[in-house]
Design an enzyme around this catalytic site. Structure first.
Site, PDB file in Angstrom:
ATOM      1  CG  ASP A 123       0.682  -5.913   0.998  1.00  0.00           C
ATOM      2  OD1 ASP A 123       0.122  -5.257   0.109  1.00  0.00           O
ATOM      3  OD2 ASP A 123       1.105  -5.408   2.049  1.00  0.00           O
ATOM      4  CG  HIS A 136      -1.686  -0.413   7.336  1.00  0.00           C
ATOM      5  ND1 HIS A 136      -1.046  -1.588   7.631  1.00  0.00           N
ATOM      6  CD2 HIS A 136      -1.347  -0.088   6.077  1.00  0.00           C
ATOM      7  CE1 HIS A 136      -0.355  -1.968   6.562  1.00  0.00           C
ATOM      8  NE2 HIS A 136      -0.508  -1.080   5.617  1.00  0.00           N
ATOM      9  N   GLY A 167       0.815  -1.198   0.000  1.00  0.00           N
ATOM     10  CA  GLY A 167       0.000   0.000   0.000  1.00  0.00           C
ATOM     11  C   GLY A 167       0.854   1.254   0.000  1.00  0.00           C
ATOM     12  CB  SER A 168       0.394   4.631  -1.363  1.00  0.00           C
ATOM     13  OG  SER A 168       0.713   4.191  -2.661  1.00  0.00           O
ATOM     14  N   GLY A 169       1.562   5.322   1.305  1.00  0.00           N
ATOM     15  CA  GLY A 169       1.492   5.987   2.602  1.00  0.00           C
ATOM     16  C   GLY A 169       2.641   5.604   3.509  1.00  0.00           C
ATOM     17  CG  HIS A 170       3.485   2.180   4.272  1.00  0.00           C
ATOM     18  ND1 HIS A 170       2.875   2.495   5.450  1.00  0.00           N
ATOM     19  CD2 HIS A 170       2.676   1.287   3.648  1.00  0.00           C
ATOM     20  CE1 HIS A 170       1.739   1.804   5.549  1.00  0.00           C
ATOM     21  NE2 HIS A 170       1.592   1.077   4.460  1.00  0.00           N
TER      22      HIS A 170
END
Ligand SMILES: Nc1ncnc2c1ncn2[C@@H]1O[C@H](COP(=O)(O)OP(=O)(O)O)[C@@H](O)[C@H]1O
Ligand SMILES: Nc1ncnc2c1ncn2[C@@H]1O[C@H](COP(=O)(O)OP(=O)(O)O)[C@@H](O)[C@H]1O
Ligand SMILES: [Mg+2]
Ligand SMILES: [Mg+2]
Ligand SMILES: [Mg+2]
Ligand SMILES: [Mg+2]
Lengths: 331, 226, 331, 226
Positions: A110, A219, A54-57
């Site tokens: 994932d 998250h 996921g994005s945001g990391h």
């Protein structure tokens, strides 16, 4: 929403376009699949290392692409696994006769996406294997996950595998190194604030002004406990002991020590934590062979930090020392 | 002995696409009760492509057709449904490679393989309140009928539709353990699982399309079936 | 207070101890004077570059010490100038026959402290000069300041002077380079949130949920206007145009472009801004010869960003390209 | 002609130290009205060291003594006061280098040099509501008296104390333009400037220490002087 965003649905493609624009010599990408790869890869005689989540990391994952690190990566929406086809196209784009190793952070979404993509690729006779990273000691099993979560320890798996691949190691050898790093790396984090995914527009969890979430996931998943905020030294000790006791790390060990910011915590505070963590290492007779203080695996603008420690042997130390380069750079 | 042809399966897929596309917002609404409300949209996005491409794609055999569908689903369906449905099609494709007609035994084996693949992919078991709570009993029932040597495919289909329909109400009280709905824990009890509703609706619509008489019981399936 | 702090008065010495602990081969320090220097400097035949200002702007200033950058730096308390004796001792510690150049950000407190220290040192026949950096286009004069403020453009002055000094340039030559960079660099920033100095324990200014401060100073000083938060592209354009019109930058120019995070803004958002800024460069016919996206000059945990642009010539481009190393690093 | 000896200046410094140390919290309170409340503490920290070290330090001449005091102030006084007072002492030291006695003309020149140095250092002008609003007229008055050739140093001191005392009330209504007090803008009007109060108090205390009769007018100076 105190964020720099245009349309929320454009957030990921736009930041990725920014990463590509900022690294025209190093990277190229295919934004249809939210994918970024080294411009000079694949090559026949080198195992390709890829990742995607996921994005945001950020800088994980697409910003960790570069010589001695990842050969390619793809991103999902914020905090959501990349679609199967993105994973599949990323594998295909980096496929080499030497093979592709996918480093997957251990989250159900994932895992399912990469599992499917790997099987699709294997059905087309692409040589590809996957390895699951699970360094978070906070909880054995949690929301979103199947077993322990993969968090900032991820960096060390990428770094060591990247260096080994660069050295010409085979797919099986690089996988063995991934396993060695994963077996010897432990992380725990703490959140002081929540964060706001652009598409959601509101915090992912509520937390009082004097509270922290100890053992938080990247998250915002719940950790070990919701506690009152104490001072920096006490917090460091809580994280450090959880990490150091888990393996366990022993008197005389050489280690790599990372203090990772979760996105909203400024550099000076991370060094306050490092200052204490280094003392705790000394108390346990651990020698810090290499250290890392900064943002390696964030959770959007969450204020917080994690401590990661990797037990070293001569081999791993050599791989950490090896040169590497990524989209994230200073000069 | 009765066989199931490529053409029958193709028509079944087309019917499925109609079911999914028609229920785009309803299935998302159901997912919104305890999950993240993307199930209907995610699935419909993929099946719109299938609806459009199905007539044109190469269909040398059932396996080839299903593999192609698997690629479309993997490419266009987001969330958990992408890998789950994509895997289902891919695993169904393997034993039907090179075949244009399937015996009921072969068909049951194909579905069984898809179910095993989905279980392996997502780690869910019977009782975790996922579409497997419909698919596993359906798969068992197919094997049972195949073992009995029956030729009455209409009765088989009716049975399958009924079993999936029942699963909606039988699992309503359970707490979800997989997918986004698992994040709300207890709050997911007392809501139907949208994946189970989807499977039951698809089977109810197959009955209708094949002239098999079946009236669904679960309120959501009644609402969703054409 | 959502911060990692022990006793507020220990915040600066503790983070500096962390910086020293994390860089034992590169740096040494004297925490009595909140000073950090390159372990291998001074040397007789090289001009020393030093700097010092309030804390809370990390990596500026002590974390910018290293080969090709600063030879030494000292810090004051959070957002307050270093005491004169710290400045004086820093000059003395880096004194060489080739001379010392002090790069001072243009704030009254910093100027007075360094001015005094430079005179004290000169009275002892130490060869030392100072140069005032004032790249902020937001306001001509403001609270805390005497003329335009020195902000993230600071990085380019340090980088170019550091490289020139490394090359063996004389004090006068290095000063001329500082002046050239300063004449050609412009910055403007925006804040989405305030920040909390540890000793104060409360935000330094109030700002509503839908507001931003356009042209903010790095200590939270008021800027050009308090406005409603708009989208990332509009904000980027506001900052970029203010910067690009000020010099002005002209069609055909080669530039260095920096998107600097103020501390609380995560990497992905900075790349959203970079993506737009790069397009605006293209529209103006500006070629981005080198780019910088990350944290260079922060304001504690303030959410916000600044855009800096430097007009290049062959000389400056060479100095930016030259190798450098600091306490801030990735690997 | 009357001269001012090293010893007189040393005693003046010692009296100043007493004034500043006694008013540590009062001067900080005054700074707290519009500034950041550190003025008294900052100054007292430095003058405590001066009080302790003054008897021991080498005093070959006035300039050497003042340079040493400048170093102590620069080292121990934070905020704006460090550079300002440190500069004052340093600039006073230069013209008095090598001298153990000063004529009134030389003394006035020394003070004038200190005032110029402080103006150059901080960029403040007359009317910016800083201690310069006391120091500049004092310095002018000294030059005036020196030009007149007077021998009555008591009268000169009384005049200086009076001028500084007046500055407290004359500047009360002004808005501060320098130092931390300038950050609150209009809010600094109607509060006395702590730096001016300090200068006036020091001069009032010098009068007392030298047997010169002067009763301050400004309320804050009355309160602060011994
Ligand atoms: N691990 C799993 N195995 C099988 N089916 C699952 C699994 N997780 C979720 N599902 C099914 O998928 C449906 C939700 O799909 P979707 O909304 O696309 O996924 P997500 O939960 O990621 O948002 C659920 O109703 C459930 O039936
Ligand atoms: N630029 C300046 N020039 C001369 N005097 C100044 C200047 N700035 C402040 N002052 C004086 O210093 C006093 C405040 O000193 P202090 O509290 O130590 O400084 P700060 O304002 O940095 O907190 C003010 O009352 C004023 O008289
Ligand atoms: Mg869903
Ligand atoms: Mg979803
Ligand atoms: Mg003050
Ligand atoms: Mg102050």
């Amino acid at each position: 929403m105190k964020k720099f965003v245009n349309k929320p649905e454009d957030f990921v493609p736009e930041f990725m376009a920014g990463v590509l624009a900022a690294n025209p010599d190093l990277l190229e990408g295919d934004l249809e699949f939210q994918m970024v790869k080294r411009k000079d890869r694949p090559v026949d005689n080198k195992v390709s290392i890829v990742q995607g989540s996921g994005s945001g990391h950020e800088p994980a994952h697409v910003m960790a692409v570069g010589p001695g690190m990842l050969d390619g990566a793809c991103q999902g929406p914020v905090f959501a696994a990349p679609p199967v086809d993105a994973c599949y196209e990323t594998i295909k784009a980096l496929a080499t006769p030497a093979g592709v190793l996918v480093l997957v952070n251990n989250y159900q979404g994932d895992r399912m996406a990469w599992d499917t993509a790997v099987e699709l690729a294997q059905a087309e006779d692409i040589k590809v294997e996957q390895f699951w990273i699970n360094d978070d000691v906070a909880v054995k099993d949690s929301l979103y996950t199947v077993g322990r979560r993969g968090v900032a320890g991820n960096f060390f798996v990428m770094k060591a595998c990247g260096a080994a691949a660069e050295e010409g190691k085979s797919l099986e050898e690089v996988m063995a190194i991934a396993e060695k790093v994963n077996n010897n790396v432990r992380t725990m984090g703490v959140a002081l604030t929540s964060c706001i995914p652009p598409a959601k527009g509101t915090p992912i969890f509520d937390i009082a002004d004097d509270e922290m979430e100890v053992g938080v996931g990247i998250h915002g998943e719940p950790g070990r406990e919701r506690a009152k905020i104490t001072n920096a030294d006490d917090i460091t000790k809580t994280l450090f002991d959880a990490v150091a006791d888990d393996l366990p790390f022993n008197d005389g060990d050489r280690v790599a020590l990372m203090v990772n910011g979760l996105g909203g915590t400024p550099p000076a505070e991370l060094y306050v934590l490092y200052n204490k963590a280094a003392k705790l290492c000394e108390e346990r007779g651990l020698t810090i062979a290499r250290n890392y203080v900064g943002e390696y695996c964030t959770s959007l603008e969450m204020a917080g930090a994690s401590i990661t420690m990797l037990k070293l042997d001569a081999d791993l130390e050599k791989y950490l020392d090896a040169p590497a380069e990524t989209a994230t750079r200073i000069f | 002995m009765a066989t199931i042809s490529l053409n029958t399966i193709e028509k079944g897929i087309d019917t499925t696409a109609d079911t999914v596309i028609r229920n785009e917002s309803y299935f998302s609404d159901l997912d919104g009760l305890a999950g993240d409300g993307d199930f209907g949209t995610s699935l419909a996005t993929g099946f719109k492509v299938i609806k459009k491409d199905l007539p044109e794609i190469d269909k040398p055999d059932i396996g080839a057709m299903l593999l192609k569908l698997s690629m479309i689903v993997s490419k266009h369906v987001g969330g958990s449904s992408g890998p789950i449905w994509g895997t289902g099609f891919m695993k169904a494709a393997l034993p039907s490679k090179g075949k244009t007609d399937l015996s009921l035994t072969e068909f049951a084996a194909m579905i069984g393989n898809a179910v095993d693949g989905i279980m392996a992919r997502g780690g869910a078991q019977l009782g975790d309140k996922t579409l497997l709570d419909a698919l596993i009993p359906v798969s068992e029932k197919l094997k049972e009928h195949a073992a009995s040597g029956t030729d009455d495919l209409s009765a088989v289909l009716r049975d399958c539709a009924e079993i999936a329909d029942k699963a909606v109400d039988e699992t309503r009280k359970l707490v979800a353990h997989r997918g986004r709905a698992s994040q709300v824990g207890e709050r997911s009890a007392d809501t139907p699982d949208p994946g189970i509703v989807a499977i039951a609706t698809i089977l109810a619509d197959w009955c209708k399309a094949n002239g098999v008489d079946y009236a669904p019981n679960a309120a959501e399936v009644q609402k969703a079936s054409a």
